[in-house]
Design an enzyme around this catalytic site. Structure first.
Site, PDB file in Angstrom:
ATOM      1  N   GLU A 327       0.843  -1.186   0.000  1.00  0.00           N
ATOM      2  CA  GLU A 327       0.000   0.000   0.000  1.00  0.00           C
ATOM      3  C   GLU A 327       0.885   1.244   0.000  1.00  0.00           C
ATOM      4  O   GLU A 327       1.762   1.390   0.859  1.00  0.00           O
ATOM      5  CB  GLU A 327      -0.900   0.050   1.233  1.00  0.00           C
ATOM      6  CG  GLU A 327      -2.008  -0.989   1.264  1.00  0.00           C
ATOM      7  CD  GLU A 327      -2.964  -0.767   2.424  1.00  0.00           C
ATOM      8  OE1 GLU A 327      -4.155  -1.075   2.265  1.00  0.00           O
ATOM      9  OE2 GLU A 327      -2.531  -0.291   3.496  1.00  0.00           O
ATOM     10  N   CYS A 328       0.664   2.132  -0.944  1.00  0.00           N
ATOM     11  CA  CYS A 328       1.351   3.422  -1.020  1.00  0.00           C
ATOM     12  C   CYS A 328       2.873   3.240  -0.921  1.00  0.00           C
ATOM     13  O   CYS A 328       3.492   2.774  -1.866  1.00  0.00           O
ATOM     14  CB  CYS A 328       0.822   4.371   0.050  1.00  0.00           C
ATOM     15  SG  CYS A 328       1.183   6.114  -0.297  1.00  0.00           S
ATOM     16  N   GLY A 329       3.493   3.573   0.209  1.00  0.00           N
ATOM     17  CA  GLY A 329       4.931   3.388   0.329  1.00  0.00           C
ATOM     18  C   GLY A 329       5.348   1.951   0.106  1.00  0.00           C
ATOM     19  O   GLY A 329       6.399   1.670  -0.490  1.00  0.00           O
TER      20      GLY A 329
END
Length: 436
Positions: A327-329
C-alpha cells in the site's frame, strides 16, 4: 455510561490533536479511563491517542464506513469513563459527494452519535470575530450540538477578555483560554505529525500539555457538557476479510501506515500476524501465506532499503509462490525504483515495474473507491474497496496490468490504478473498508 465528546475546530492546524491528548492525559491522571477515536482517514493520530491513554485508538469514517461498522468500532469505549473523538480539518469539511454514511466530515460523526462538540478556536489576529465564527459553526447544521469552545494561542489578558465577552453575548460557553506556549506543539512532517513511535519524549510532551491545559481549562465543566453514552447492540461488525491465515506484516519506521481497525479485524477473523522489519534487513516469515507491506516513509530510508539484500531477496523468494501486497509506500518498494528528494535513484525490489520520484513533489490526496479488475489478497474481482491516498511522489512509470478502476470522491477516474504482476499487487490508497 461514558461521557462522550467530539473535539473539532474551524480548520486544520488550530490545536485539535494537542487538546485531545492533553484532555485525555489530564483525565487519566485523575484516575479516569479514556478512550480516543479519530474521525476521518488520518493514520498518524491514533498512535498519539494510544500514547496518551494507554488504550488503542481507531479511525471512524463516514465516507468509507457504514453506521454498523462505526458503531462496532466505538463500542470499544463501553468500559471507558470518557470517550473523545478527535475530528479532522474543520468541523464540516468533507468531500462533495456523499459516501457510505456521509461526506467524511467530523460533523457526520457528531450527529450520528449524538455527541456534543468542543471547538478549538484560534483567535490570532482577531477578537470578537472569533465569536462570529463559533456562532456560525454552532448554527450551520441543526443536528450538530456545540458544547462550548477552548480558546488557543491567546495573546494577552485583554485579548482573552474581548473574545470571552463576545462569546458570552453569543451564548457560547468558554471552557478555557490557552496562552501561546510553543513548547507543547508536536513536530510536523509533510504527511502530518511525526509519528508517535519516532518521538522518544512523547510521554513527557503529553504530560506537559496535560499540565498546561489543566491550568487553563475547566476540566469539570468540559466533562459536564459531555453526552452520557453507552454502546447500542450492533447487528453486524466489521466487514473485513483477512488477506490470509498467516500474514507477514512489514512493520518499522518505513512501514507504519496501516489502519488499526484493519489489523484488529484480521485477528478477529482468526488470522495470525507476524511482523518483520525491512530496515533491519529481515525477510518475511517463510511460514506465512501472504505478505503485506503498508505505507510509511520509504523515501526517507530508500538507500537502506536498497542495500538490504536479505530483505530484498527474501521478499522475492516469498513472491515466487505466495501473494505480496503493498500500500502506497509499500507499493513503491515493490516497484523497480524510487528516486528520493535529492534526485538519487534507488533500486527497489522489482516485483512490479512501478517507478516513483520525490524529486518533484506532487501531492496526491483524497478518498478512493476502487473496483478490482483482478483479485488481491482478501478481496475478489469486482470488490469495491474504499480507501484514502496521501503522498507526494510522482509516477515515472506504471507499466504493469492495472489492478483496479479507481475513482476519487467526485466519481472521476484517476491514473493511480494500482498494479499486478504474477503474485504481486499494489495500490496507492490505504484500504479502509469494503462495500458490503
Amino acid at each position: 455510561m461514558a461521557a462522550a465528546l467530539v473535539i473539532s475546530a474551524p480548520a486544520s492546524g488550530v490545536g485539535k490533536t494537542t487538546l485531545t491528548l492533553a484532555l485525555a492525559r489530564a483525565w487519566r491522571h485523575r484516575g479516569l479511563n479514556v478512550q480516543c477515536l479519530k474521525s476521518g482517514p488520518d493514520y498518524i493520530d491514533p498512535a498519539f491517542h494510544a500514547a496518551a491513554t494507554g488504550r488503542a485508538s481507531v479511525n471512524v469514517d463516514s465516507w468509507a464506513m457504514d453506521s454498523a461498522t462505526i458503531s462496532h468500532l466505538i463500542s470499544r469505549g463501553a468500559d471507558a469513563d470518557v470517550v473523545l473523538a478527535e475530528g479532522s480539518m474543520g468541523l464540516f469539511d468533507g468531500v462533495a459527494a456523499r459516501g457510505v454514511s456521509g461526506t467524511g466530515a467530523t460533523a457526520d460523526i457528531a450527529e450520528m452519535l449524538g455527541w456534543p462538540v468542543v471547538l478549538v478556536i484560534d483567535p490570532s489576529g482577531q477578537a470578537q470575530t472569533a465569536a462570529a465564527i463559533a456562532t456560525g459553526l454552532r448554527d450551520y447544521r441543526a443536528g450538530v450540538r456545540l458544547a462550548g469552545v477552548v480558546l488557543n494561542r491567546i495573546a494577552s489578558p485583554r485579548h482573552e477578555d474581548l473574545v470571552r465577552r463576545a462569546m458570552s453575548e453569543a451564548g457560547i460557553a468558554v471552557f478555557g483560554a490557552l496562552p501561546r506556549h510553543a513548547e507543547i506543539s508536536l513536530p510536523k512532517r509533510h504527511l502530518g505529525l511525526v509519528q508517535a513511535e519516532e518521538q522518544a519524549e512523547i510521554g513527557k510532551l503529553i504530560d506537559e500539555a496535560a499540565r498546561f491545559v489543566s491550568e487553563h481549562v475547566d476540566l469539570d465543566a468540559v466533562l459536564q457538557s459531555a453526552a452520557s453514552w453507552s454502546p447500542q447492540p450492533v447487528v453486524n461488525g466489521l466487514n473485513v476479510t483477512p488477506p490470509g491465515q498467516r500474514i507477514a506484516l512489514a512493520r518499522d519506521a518505513a512501514f507504519s501506515f496501516v489502519y488499526p481497525h484493519m489489523l484488529e479485524a484480521w485477528r478477529a477473523a482468526g488470522a495470525e500476524i507476524s511482523t518483520f522489519s525491512p530496515l533491519a534487513d529481515e525477510a518475511p516469515d517463510a511460514s506465512a501465506d501472504v505478505c503485506w507491506l503498508p505505507g510509511g516513509y520509504p523515501e526517507l530510508h530508500a538507500g537502506k532499503i536498497a542495500a538490504n539484500t536479505r530483505f530484498r531477496s527474501g521478499l522475492r523468494a516469498f513472491a515466487e509462490t505466495r501473494p505480496v501486497h503493498g500500500e502506497c509506500g509499500g507499493y513503491m518498494v515493490l516497484g523497480a525504483a524510487l528516486t528520493d528528494a535529492d534526485g538519487i535513484r534507488h533500486e527497489m525490489t522489482g516485483l512490479l515495474g512501478l517507478e516513483t520520484s520525490f524529486a518533484k513533489r506532487r501531492m496526491h490526496l483524497g478518498y478512493r473507491l476502487a473496483a478490482l479488475a483482478a483479485p488481491m489478497p482478501g478481496h475478489k474481482v469486482g470488490a469495491r474497496l474504499r480507501g484514502h491516498e496521501f503522498h507526494y511522489s510522482t509516477i515515472l512509470a506504471q507499466p504493469d496490468t492495472p489492478l483496479a478502476v479507481v475513482h476519487d470522491a467526485t466519481g472521476a477516474v484517476i491514473a493511480e490504478t494500482g498494479s499486478r504482476r504474477r503474485h504481486a499487487t499494489g495500490t496507492f490508497f490505504h484500504l479502509i473498508a469494503e462495500d458490503r
